[in-house]
Scaffold this active site. Sequence first.
Site, PDB file in Angstrom:
ATOM      1  N   ALA A  45      -0.112   3.553  -4.256  1.00 48.85           N
ATOM      2  CA  ALA A  45       0.835   3.686  -5.365  1.00 48.85           C
ATOM      3  C   ALA A  45       2.183   4.205  -4.874  1.00 48.85           C
ATOM      4  O   ALA A  45       3.236   3.649  -5.201  1.00 48.85           O
ATOM      5  CB  ALA A  45       0.267   4.610  -6.444  1.00 48.85           C
TER       6      ALA A  45
ATOM      7  N   ARG B 216      13.676  -2.376  -2.467  1.00 50.72           N
ATOM      8  CA  ARG B 216      14.088  -3.783  -2.634  1.00 50.72           C
ATOM      9  C   ARG B 216      15.208  -3.905  -3.658  1.00 50.72           C
ATOM     10  O   ARG B 216      16.099  -4.741  -3.529  1.00 50.72           O
ATOM     11  CB  ARG B 216      12.898  -4.635  -3.105  1.00 50.72           C
ATOM     12  CG  ARG B 216      11.879  -4.932  -2.030  1.00 50.72           C
ATOM     13  CD  ARG B 216      10.801  -5.904  -2.530  1.00 50.72           C
ATOM     14  NE  ARG B 216       9.640  -5.816  -1.668  1.00 50.72           N
ATOM     15  CZ  ARG B 216       8.496  -5.201  -1.970  1.00 50.72           C
ATOM     16  NH1 ARG B 216       8.358  -4.633  -3.171  1.00 50.72           N
ATOM     17  NH2 ARG B 216       7.502  -5.155  -1.121  1.00 50.72           N
TER      18      ARG B 216
ATOM     19  N   GLU C 295       3.470  12.562   3.142  1.00 55.54           N
ATOM     20  CA  GLU C 295       2.055  12.199   3.283  1.00 55.54           C
ATOM     21  C   GLU C 295       1.377  13.248   4.156  1.00 55.54           C
ATOM     22  O   GLU C 295       1.815  13.517   5.262  1.00 55.54           O
ATOM     23  CB  GLU C 295       1.918  10.805   3.919  1.00 55.54           C
ATOM     24  CG  GLU C 295       0.516  10.447   4.393  1.00 55.54           C
ATOM     25  CD  GLU C 295      -0.551  10.601   3.324  1.00 55.54           C
ATOM     26  OE1 GLU C 295      -1.612  11.192   3.642  1.00 55.54           O
ATOM     27  OE2 GLU C 295      -0.346  10.145   2.174  1.00 55.54           O
TER      28      GLU C 295
ATOM     29  N   CYS D  23     -10.529   0.885   0.399  1.00 54.55           N
ATOM     30  CA  CYS D  23     -11.663   0.035   0.011  1.00 54.55           C
ATOM     31  C   CYS D  23     -12.321  -0.607   1.226  1.00 54.55           C
ATOM     32  O   CYS D  23     -13.482  -1.004   1.171  1.00 54.55           O
ATOM     33  CB  CYS D  23     -11.201  -1.062  -0.943  1.00 54.55           C
ATOM     34  SG  CYS D  23     -10.273  -0.455  -2.356  1.00 54.55           S
TER      35      CYS D  23
ATOM     36  N   ARG E 202      12.726   0.555   6.894  1.00 52.59           N
ATOM     37  CA  ARG E 202      13.301   0.106   5.621  1.00 52.59           C
ATOM     38  C   ARG E 202      14.022   1.253   4.920  1.00 52.59           C
ATOM     39  O   ARG E 202      14.154   1.244   3.696  1.00 52.59           O
ATOM     40  CB  ARG E 202      12.189  -0.464   4.741  1.00 52.59           C
ATOM     41  CG  ARG E 202      11.399  -1.561   5.443  1.00 52.59           C
ATOM     42  CD  ARG E 202      10.315  -2.120   4.581  1.00 52.59           C
ATOM     43  NE  ARG E 202      10.879  -2.969   3.543  1.00 52.59           N
ATOM     44  CZ  ARG E 202      10.247  -3.274   2.412  1.00 52.59           C
ATOM     45  NH1 ARG E 202       9.057  -2.776   2.178  1.00 52.59           N
ATOM     46  NH2 ARG E 202      10.813  -4.044   1.522  1.00 52.59           N
TER      47      ARG E 202
ATOM     48  N   VAL F 125       2.853  18.435   0.124  1.00 48.42           N
ATOM     49  CA  VAL F 125       3.604  19.076  -0.956  1.00 48.42           C
ATOM     50  C   VAL F 125       2.693  20.124  -1.598  1.00 48.42           C
ATOM     51  O   VAL F 125       1.557  19.833  -1.983  1.00 48.42           O
ATOM     52  CB  VAL F 125       4.093  18.046  -1.982  1.00 48.42           C
ATOM     53  CG1 VAL F 125       4.732  18.739  -3.178  1.00 48.42           C
ATOM     54  CG2 VAL F 125       5.098  17.095  -1.326  1.00 48.42           C
TER      55      VAL F 125
ATOM     56  N   ASN G 144      -1.783  -0.405  -6.631  1.00 46.12           N
ATOM     57  CA  ASN G 144      -0.695  -1.265  -6.171  1.00 46.12           C
ATOM     58  C   ASN G 144       0.147  -1.779  -7.337  1.00 46.12           C
ATOM     59  O   ASN G 144       1.370  -1.855  -7.247  1.00 46.12           O
ATOM     60  CB  ASN G 144      -1.251  -2.425  -5.338  1.00 46.12           C
ATOM     61  CG  ASN G 144      -1.576  -1.997  -3.921  1.00 46.12           C
ATOM     62  OD1 ASN G 144      -0.685  -1.772  -3.118  1.00 46.12           O
ATOM     63  ND2 ASN G 144      -2.860  -1.837  -3.617  1.00 46.12           N
TER      64      ASN G 144
END
Length: 463
Positions: free
Chosen positions: A18, A28, A41, A51, A78, A88, A315
């Site tokens: 997510a 984008r 992360e 999965c 990117r 966090v 997603n």
Amino acid sequence: MSMNGGRERLVVIGGDAAGMSAASQARRLRGPDELEIVAFERGHFTSYSACGIPYWVGGDVEERDHLIARSPEEHRARAIDLRMRTEVTEIDVAGKRVRARDVDSGAESWTPYDKLVIGTGARPIRPDMPGADAPGVHGVQTLDDGQALLDTLARTRGRRAVVVGAGYIGVEMAEAMINRGYEVTVVNRGSEPMSTLDPDMGRLVHEAMEGLGITMVDDTEVTKVLTGQDGRVRAVATEDAEYPADVVILGIGVRPETGLAEAAGLPVGAHGGLLTDLAMRVRGHEDIWAGGDCVEVLNLVSGQEQYIPLGTHANKHGQVIGTNVGGGYATFPGVVGTAVSKVCDLEIARTGLREKDALRVGLRFETVTIESTSRAGYYPGATPMTVKMLAERRTGRLLGVQIVGREGAGKRVDIAAVALTANMTVEQMTALDLGYAPPFSPVWDPVLVAARKATAKVRSGTF
């Protein structure tokens, strides 16, 4: 605009499906000169398929890196400032900032945000019992978990595995350990494996798993993990038995990882997941979004919020969030509860409501169960398949479908998922123009056979 020289800053908590889908989609739509993106992360990996972990552990997927869709370096290329191994620890909603701690050094710092995305995922449920944290006891929620399990298997001489729990992860990990040549015992507190199915369908899964040489122990709760003199796991104990184990795998489900959000005063639902609106904004908070395994979703069939931690939803949530953060507009309308799994060559699928779900929300219904085959009966390789269907009394609206069978059974549930989303009746389903040729299905597809039988039952009004 922002505290940041005219640029807005998006902060993302959680670097998997997510969170990084949201970051990528926002990027984008808005370039680095308009939108700065900082992502945190706490683990070693980003954008991976959790999965796929059972199939990596079982050897179907050879390399861990095959499960990684996009590496940290690819995200950074990117213009996403991705900070790995950084957890966090606090969200200051009033001050619009987050506090993060470097996992390795312990150093802490605050980062301000204009917009915040919470993608903290889920955590495996660890039973509150003696020995649950002993070496050799493993959850399998993250790639780090999968690697730790493989490291244990490489060090362990014995070949006895006990899997605690028989949901998706439990049955998939049972298969993985069978594939590795282990003796496998599954201890499950439910009456049958796969509690996402009705018990009569779960029974088919039980019988198939025993046919694979897996020892199934249902209606039983593990009370403690027993350890040897070296401190490592040696068995699991129930009230009246012990099951020797060289490795124990926990497959008793997950809970939303929302401690951080709750501490910040953000709203959570009855299942412990964050509550969002259709745009995936956290309810009551204009600049905070959340998605993935830490949120609750609307079930379109029952009309109630539900907790369904799946990568497909995560997603989609990320895409919706990233579009909205990036200045566009998107919504996530909800789910119908579709899921598919397998244990060796047995395919297990479900969508919509089980009997107890329908009863809980006050729906009256008919059920039918049919036996059919995956292909025309005369075509080589045809295998049996059981389809169970629930339809609303009087209206005939489709409420749910469960399928257990061999090759070609699982993905048939998609027919029902589309019918549920379109609010179709079982009678309307009987007219669906599905693809037919003998190698693919009987002339009446098993799902349509069930729909015909359900239509007749609804019409007759016999209960």
